[in-house]
Design a protein around this motif. Structure first.
Motif, mmCIF file in Angstrom:
data_model
loop_
_atom_site.group_PDB
_atom_site.id
_atom_site.type_symbol
_atom_site.label_atom_id
_atom_site.label_comp_id
_atom_site.label_asym_id
_atom_site.label_seq_id
_atom_site.Cartn_x
_atom_site.Cartn_y
_atom_site.Cartn_z
ATOM 1 N N TRP A 1 1.659 -1.217 4.873
ATOM 2 C CA TRP A 1 0.922 -2.470 4.932
ATOM 3 C C TRP A 1 0.956 -3.126 3.562
ATOM 4 O O TRP A 1 0.866 -2.447 2.534
ATOM 5 N N GLN B 1 2.753 -6.022 8.064
ATOM 6 C CA GLN B 1 3.190 -4.634 8.213
ATOM 7 C C GLN B 1 4.684 -4.532 8.489
ATOM 8 O O GLN B 1 5.285 -5.412 9.107
ATOM 9 N N HIS B 2 5.255 -3.438 8.007
ATOM 10 C CA HIS B 2 6.599 -3.009 8.407
ATOM 11 C C HIS B 2 6.469 -1.545 8.792
ATOM 12 O O HIS B 2 5.933 -0.738 8.033
ATOM 13 N N HIS B 3 6.955 -1.189 9.989
ATOM 14 C CA HIS B 3 6.735 0.162 10.497
ATOM 15 C C HIS B 3 7.740 1.180 9.977
ATOM 16 O O HIS B 3 7.655 2.369 10.296
ATOM 17 N N ARG C 1 0.810 -1.215 0.000
ATOM 18 C CA ARG C 1 0.000 0.000 0.000
ATOM 19 C C ARG C 1 0.847 1.270 0.000
ATOM 20 O O ARG C 1 0.304 2.373 0.090
ATOM 21 N N ASN D 1 6.249 3.424 7.059
ATOM 22 C CA ASN D 1 5.224 2.546 7.614
ATOM 23 C C ASN D 1 4.325 2.060 6.475
ATOM 24 O O ASN D 1 3.686 2.866 5.796
ATOM 25 N N GLY E 1 -2.276 -8.324 10.141
ATOM 26 C CA GLY E 1 -3.574 -7.680 10.099
ATOM 27 C C GLY E 1 -4.687 -8.630 9.691
ATOM 28 O O GLY E 1 -4.470 -9.596 8.967
ATOM 29 N N LYS F 1 -3.245 3.353 3.982
ATOM 30 C CA LYS F 1 -3.372 2.646 5.252
ATOM 31 C C LYS F 1 -4.766 2.053 5.395
ATOM 32 O O LYS F 1 -5.767 2.768 5.271
ATOM 33 N N ILE G 1 -6.886 -0.476 13.954
ATOM 34 C CA ILE G 1 -6.342 0.515 13.018
ATOM 35 C C ILE G 1 -7.492 1.393 12.535
ATOM 36 O O ILE G 1 -8.375 0.933 11.806
ATOM 37 N N GLN H 1 -5.130 -5.544 13.985
ATOM 38 C CA GLN H 1 -3.843 -6.196 13.836
ATOM 39 C C GLN H 1 -3.428 -6.884 15.126
ATOM 40 O O GLN H 1 -3.747 -6.432 16.231
ATOM 41 N N GLY I 1 -3.191 -8.980 6.215
ATOM 42 C CA GLY I 1 -2.087 -8.130 5.810
ATOM 43 C C GLY I 1 -0.888 -8.290 6.723
ATOM 44 O O GLY I 1 -0.998 -8.798 7.845
ATOM 45 N N SER J 1 6.005 -4.642 13.809
ATOM 46 C CA SER J 1 5.297 -5.212 12.672
ATOM 47 C C SER J 1 3.917 -5.643 13.149
ATOM 48 O O SER J 1 3.537 -5.401 14.300
#
Length: 235
Positions: free
Chosen positions: A93, A217-219, A71, A91, A123, A132, A151, A137, A215, A120
């Motif tokens: 997703w 995530q990486h922040h 995203r 950040n 989700g 986003k 979220i 999550q 999903g 991380s």
């Protein structure tokens, strides 16, 4: 299935022990109760058999990220030997095209060690066409592993005020930053539970969003986060 079998065995063993000591009228009453318990056991057996009949869907294909959409801009997102490896400077997703309502989703995660505050998430019930997403999550980090976060839905769901001590007790010593950690989420209607390395950590009955995508995530800080054995099954 184990619950139903255990219940029926318990009823049978108890009845065998007390039967010689009971009057005919009492025996009739107990037989009725035993029949009721046996029926409960059968219901449990059928419910578990129905759940186990659903097939697992693999979310990590060998050497392919087909079905996954970042995203935002990522440094790299690739499939290597059945793992999904994600690296980003922002950040971000990455959403799967698989959507479910009631489900179990699970997988193993290895976080990078170059940044102690690495964050991380896994989700679920994520919605939104771009940017986003909105949804839930399961937290993946050293601070609040397996906690549940909303979220765009109010932030922390578990733990929140009044459940911090319970959460701390449950999660103590479970997460190993140096190893792969197994996360599992079970979600039915407004209820969700998370498990970390086989132990219950978080639970809620306050979910309002009923369906959506999965999903990862990486922040935006730290090295690549790695997911493997990621799969989901509808309930």
């Amino acid at each position: 299935m184990q619950l139903g079998i255990h219940l029926m065995l318990l009823v049978t063993q108890t009845f065998a022990k007390v039967a010689p000591l009971i009057s005919p009228s009492g025996m009739k009453m107990i037989q009725g109760n035993c029949l009721f318990c046996a029926l409960l056991g059968m219901v449990a057996l059928l419910a578990n058999a129905k759940e186990e009949s659903k097939e697992w869907i693999n979310l990590c294909e060998d050497n392919s990220t087909k079905g996954w959409t970042p995203r935002a801009k990522v440094e790299s997102f690739e499939s290597v030997d059945g793992e999904l490896n994600l690296l980003s400077k922002v950040n971000v997703w990455v959403l799967s095209n698989l959507q479910m309502k009631d489900f179990v989703v699970e997988g193993e995660v290895k976080i990078p060690l170059d940044y102690e505050g690495f964050n991380s998430g896994l989700g679920f019930r994520l919605v939104g066409d771009q940017g986003k997403p909105k949804g839930y999550q399961c937290e993946i980090d050293q601070k609040k592993p397996a906690a549940i976060y909303g979220i765009g839905l109010g932030g922390w769901i578990y733990p929140r005020k009044g459940t911090e001590a319970e959460y701390s007790k449950r999660v103590q010593g479970l997460f190993d930053a140096n190893s792969w950690n197994h996360f599992r989420i079970r979600c039915i209607g407004p209820k969700a539970k998370t498990f970390l390395n086989g132990k219950l950590v978080a639970e809620t009955d306050q979910l309002v969003q009923t369906k959506g995508s999965f999903g990862i995530q990486h922040h935006g800080k730290g090295g690549s986060v790695r997911f493997r054995k990621l799969r989901a099954r509808a309930l």
